[in-house]
Design an enzyme around this catalytic site. Sequence first.
Site, short mmCIF file in Angstrom:
data_model
loop_
_atom_site.label_atom_id
_atom_site.label_comp_id
_atom_site.label_asym_id
_atom_site.label_seq_id
_atom_site.Cartn_x
_atom_site.Cartn_y
_atom_site.Cartn_z
CG ASP A 129 -1.79 -1.18 1.34
OD1 ASP A 129 -2.42 -1.53 0.34
OD2 ASP A 129 -1.86 -1.78 2.44
CG ASP A 158 -3.40 -3.50 -2.03
OD1 ASP A 158 -4.61 -3.25 -1.94
OD2 ASP A 158 -2.87 -4.47 -1.46
CG ASP A 162 -5.41 -0.32 2.78
OD1 ASP A 162 -6.02 0.69 2.37
OD2 ASP A 162 -5.39 -1.41 2.17
NE ARG A 214 -11.32 -1.92 -0.57
CZ ARG A 214 -10.41 -2.88 -0.74
NH1 ARG A 214 -9.15 -2.61 -0.54
NH2 ARG A 214 -10.77 -4.09 -1.09
#
Length: 315
Positions: A129, A158, A162, A214
């Site tokens: 990430d 990705d 996160d 997201r």
Amino acid sequence: MKWFASFLAFAAIQAISAAPAIVKRVSANDVATLGYATLNGGTTGGSGGTTTTVSTLSALTAAVSGSAKKIVIISGTITGNTVVKVGANTSVLGKAGSSLVGVGLRIINVNNVIVRNIKISKVLAEAGDALSVQASHQVWIDHVDLSSDRDHDKDFYDGLLDLTHGVTGITVTNSKLYNHWKASLIGHSDNNGAEDTPITVTMANNYFTNLSSRTPSFRFGHGHIFNNVFDSNNDGINTRDGAQLLVENNVWTGTNKPLYSTDGGFAVATGNDFGGASNTAPTGSFTSAPYSYSKLAASAVRAAVVKSAGQTLSF
Ligand SMILES: *[C@@H]1O[C@H](CO)[C@@H](O)[C@H](O)[C@H]1NC(C)=O
Ligand SMILES: *[C@@H]1O[C@H](CO)[C@@H](O)[C@H](O)[C@H]1NC(C)=O
């Protein structure tokens, strides 16, 4: 004195044309002052420690490792195809104009980290990430600029940001996430409730734009999401798997599901401008954040947040 007056006028014009939109001068020793990062002893990162300025990948990797109290300042552009692990008790700061290209940062199994004014782009999924926090506590992420593009398959890159594996005491402020497929995953997976239920995250004054999904996807845990701007994303805030969110005074345009639930997520939503769409998440029990804070009315959020989100600080 005439030459002096024209010199001053010339200097003023140069200063105006060379200046970025907004640059706010701050201290490398700043500590977290908002949200969950201020609890449990606070988040001080490397405040008061040694300062190292780095401009290569190897120097960056070495400088941020270990748990000694330290400030690491990134200068210039550092390119690569990897993620760099940041140690405990560290502040990683970006000089104005600095950039990590293809190089992400990972905060894993450590506490007390500050990441400010860092610009990260185009970190390939094979590396990880762009910015991730895993199994760590007391982390303040402020004025970061995270992006890639949407010209490839959605799994070419990705996540941008996160926050997984039971992270607590996380505050994300004044940051810009844009031009990307999967923006911010909070909570690792549907079957990771035992680890992820303690999650606590504050997200305030951030700008999310041109993202596919997201924004964020939030599983389990508690999230306080206020005064953010969401423009032209395909998705909204997805509260999932029993997550309890407090969603206050945010602004959306261009999505038809700004706030929704899957698998029994909840939200208490007040003062938001959903841009003509509706909140469909069931009302939860998270009605009051466990710290004091002030919030702007939704009508004032866009003007305050958009121009200062991202890499707009100087050290
Ligand atoms: C971080 O600093 C604290 C106190 O300054 C210290 O107690 C702790 O051991 C450090 N963390 C690590 C992982 O060494
Ligand atoms: C959104 O992302 C796409 C794909 O990377 C890009 O072509 C487009 O210019 C972006 N839109 C804006 C408004 O930045």
